[in-house]
Structures are given as C-alpha cells and as structure tokens.
Scaffold this active site. Sequence first.
Site, mmCIF file in Angstrom:
data_model
loop_
_atom_site.group_PDB
_atom_site.id
_atom_site.type_symbol
_atom_site.label_atom_id
_atom_site.label_comp_id
_atom_site.label_asym_id
_atom_site.label_seq_id
_atom_site.Cartn_x
_atom_site.Cartn_y
_atom_site.Cartn_z
ATOM 1 N N GLY A 1 -6.439 -6.669 2.518
ATOM 2 C CA GLY A 1 -6.268 -7.362 3.789
ATOM 3 C C GLY A 1 -5.943 -6.442 4.950
ATOM 4 N N TRP B 1 -5.028 2.139 3.090
ATOM 5 C CA TRP B 1 -5.664 0.831 3.176
ATOM 6 C C TRP B 1 -6.980 0.864 2.414
ATOM 7 C CZ3 TRP B 1 -4.404 0.257 9.040
ATOM 8 C CH2 TRP B 1 -3.194 -0.448 9.191
ATOM 9 N N GLU C 1 1.888 -15.065 2.952
ATOM 10 C CA GLU C 1 2.772 -14.539 1.911
ATOM 11 C C GLU C 1 4.175 -15.126 2.008
ATOM 12 O OE1 GLU C 1 -0.611 -11.714 1.930
ATOM 13 O OE2 GLU C 1 0.597 -12.646 3.518
ATOM 14 N N ASP D 1 -1.563 7.933 -9.826
ATOM 15 C CA ASP D 1 -1.711 6.503 -9.600
ATOM 16 C C ASP D 1 -1.506 5.682 -10.862
ATOM 17 O OD1 ASP D 1 -2.295 4.269 -7.893
ATOM 18 O OD2 ASP D 1 -3.623 5.590 -6.768
ATOM 19 N N TYR E 1 0.848 -1.185 0.000
ATOM 20 C CA TYR E 1 0.000 0.000 0.000
ATOM 21 C C TYR E 1 0.889 1.241 0.000
ATOM 22 C CZ TYR E 1 -2.520 -3.784 2.355
ATOM 23 O OH TYR E 1 -3.034 -5.008 2.711
#
Length: 495
Positions: free
Chosen positions: A200, A195, A242, A292, A181
């Site tokens: 998650g 977030w 992960e 972005d 993030y």
Amino acid sequence: MVFQNLREFLRYLDRTGQLVRVREPVSVDLEMAEIADRTMKLPGGGPALFFERPVLMDGTESDVPVAINIFGSWRRMAAALGVEDVQEHAQRIAELIKPEVPKGIKGKLAMLPKLFDLTKVPPRPFKGKPPCQQVVLREGEFDLTKLPVLKTWPDDGGPFITLPMVVTSDPETGGQNIGMYRMQVFGPTTTGMHWQQHKGGAGHYRAWKRGPGGRMPVVVAIGGDPATMYTPSAPLPPGIDEYLFGGFLRREPVYTCQAITCDLTIPAQAEIVLEGYVDTDEDLAIEGPFGDHTGFYTLEDPYPVFHVTTVTMREDPVYPATLVGRPPVEDVYLGGATERIFLPLARLTMPEIHDYHMPPEGVFHNLVFVSIKKEYPGHAYKVMHGLWGMGLMSLAKVIVVVDEWIDVRNVQEAWWYALGNIDPQRDVEFTRGPVDDLDHASQIPSFGSKMGIDGTKKWAAEGFARRWPDMIEMTPDVKASVDRIWPLLGIKPVD
C-alpha cells in the site's frame, strides 16, 4: 484482556512469566540479534526479551530499553489480540460475513449484539495530550542514531527499524494506509523506505509521484497497543482501515491523534513517532543488504529516502523490535495469526476451501497447502488459480491442493498425501505472474513462475481409469479398545 499500550502488555508478560529482563549491557550491533535468534528457536518460541541496557553502535549506553519477541509464541500472540486462541477472531469474522439472513425474530435479535459491537470499534480521537507527544523534538534536537535500532546480521547495510507502523495517505481520496516496512537508518535524520511495489505504501508513493509530486507526508509510529502493532502486517482488503480492524480485534476503539506536522492520524499510545516526508522528485537511494525473513540476504536496491523533521515520544519510551531470518523466528506467529484470522475471507469467494496453511519452512509466500471439498473434475486447478488472483496470495510460489480430510497444518501428513497422489507430468501445472520482491530465485525481479500441485484423489472423470486405493486406517472399535488399555501398557517415548 485489552491492553492500552505496549507497557501494559509488557507488564502482563512479566507478571505471567513470559518475559525475561536482560540486565547486562548488550550491543545493538549483532549481539542483541544473536540472543534473540537463539531465544526464538527454543521450544514454543522462547520468552519475550526486555533489554534494559542497550549499547548503541557508537559504544555508548542508551536509556531507551528494547523489547523483542513480544509476539513470539501462540500464547503471547493470542493475548496481544485479546483472545485465548487467535481462531476466535476467525470465528467472529465468519459470523459477520455469513450471507444468510437470520430467520425469525429470535435469530434477528441474536444478531443485534454483534452489529452493536461494530458501532463501538471505529477509531476515536484521544482526549487530552496524547502520550506519544509528551516529548517533542524539532530539527536539530534529535539524532536517529541515538535510538537503539538493531543491526541484525553481519552483512546488513546498517541498523534497521523492523517493527514500524508507516502511515501514508492517498493524495486523491485522503484514505490512509498503515504498513510494516523495514527502514534502514542512514543517518541522524534520514532512513530508507523499503516500499515493495505490491504494498500500500508504494501505491501511495506512485500516486503522489503522478499527482501533486514533491514532498509526500509520512509518519512512522513505533510501539502502541499490541493489537494495533499487529495490524500493519495483516493483508487487509483495499479500503479497510487498519485502525478499524484494530478496534475489531480489541473490541473497543483505537485512540488516535493527529501528527504535529501533517494531516495524518497516528496511534495516541505509540512509544516513538517519526514525522517527515518522502520527496517524490528526489533520486532514490541504495538500501540494503538486509538479512530477511527468507533466510537469505535481500541485496542492495534503490528505494525512496524518508526525511525526518520531527520526533515525538513518551517521556520514558520503550523501543520495540523484531528479528527476521532463518525460520523459525517471531514472524511465525505473526504470519500464523494472519493465516487463521483471514481464512473466512478466503472462503467467502471459495467456499470449497476447508483449510490452508503456509508453513514456516516456506516463509509464507513459497509454499501454501490447501485442503478442499472436491466436487468436480479439475476443482484443484480452479482453487489454485483463484488463490493466485487473491491479494498478496498472488505471490505464492507453490500451491499444493489436497482433499478435505487431510490436516494441512500437519506438514508431514500433507506432503505424504500429496506426493503419494501425484503423477508429476499430469498433476503439476506451471504458470507465471508476480512474485515477492524478496524472491532472489526468480529470473526477473518481481516476476516469475509458480507451480500448482494437484494432490487430490483422482476421478475417472479426470481421465484416471485405474482403481484408486483406499487409505490405510484402523477400525474405530479397535482404536477405542486400545485407548482404554493404553495407560496400563507403560509405553513411553525413549530419550
């Protein structure tokens, strides 16, 4: 080849001619991003860049070099994941999830090495002093603005950390999540924590807010071995660790250690680690704007504040970064690897899927091409809705379904086939559901419409009464004949 940390990977890139060392002073305030953007738009994604003399926002020179575009080609992406081609990992996953039991003793024995490989990949504690904790800085001893964090676009709200591994845990189960993030640096000890609600980390934040409240431990690792650095960007099924996935990619364990200030595990080979908390009782802060991956600015919005209390690092850290913006940029290859690796999981629930592709022009969530083995009327619509019910694929804005003989990775071919096969009123379906938080076009934030296009050959059973024409195709014997004489014809592209 398995790389144990970022510097091993960088040495490999340097040795193989895939890295350019920039020895001139370059500012982290827009200049570095402009150089990176031009590089990423070169044919093949351009080389990785290693800026030896970053100039900070205050005009001083940093002794922490910056590495960028390290994943920015298919060759580097494959090397980061320890393979010649990322498709190899897709094949490994496909073999592991095959439902059929091997027949006979030979078949069962052939499975043993694959099953044994899985026993070797769970994360393991690092023995001795972890490299990421060679230097420990407590409150009052560090300043985040002294890190070479890039401001990438003119209207950005400030510099943003763009390649982090954000580690959080569920307050009830203790299960960890690692996400990627963006983090706007607000000041010497605080950042934003972007977030998005479908991710998650946001789920853990809501769980902490509902449950214990107060200070939620958060640790951010920056850098590490390249396979582990990739894993936070992967849309893993819920409950899949992960570090375990990183070990699967590496074919050997990811070595971890415990953070100094809380009970969270981090990659022992990280370059820089930020430890701290998000206070779930604290008011949100305005974060952004940010240029972005959509190619547009994400506008200001309230997000939690990350308070950093401790910084640990290697004695000679490297700061890794990435740049997002108008495609193509480095995330073409990060997202492309995910697309290839996770195809077998999509086929697990929808075996009719032959292939899928999310072209860079669609910035992943805006456009998905899917080729299917069509077996009954309305099959294309079943696949559309199946994908909209699958994890982060639920955010896909446009899904185009074509027949299995079309190469969906050839965007020109896929559009030609689909557009030729549709009657817009009959073959386009609209529905509504969640959309990406970054989608600026939806009428309501995070909720909007989706479009499914049935570009398959239509059947009589679907109400198509006319004769459907055949595709134009040369005969195989003529193709073979011309293949034999083609080198003799002297026909070459013109400049």
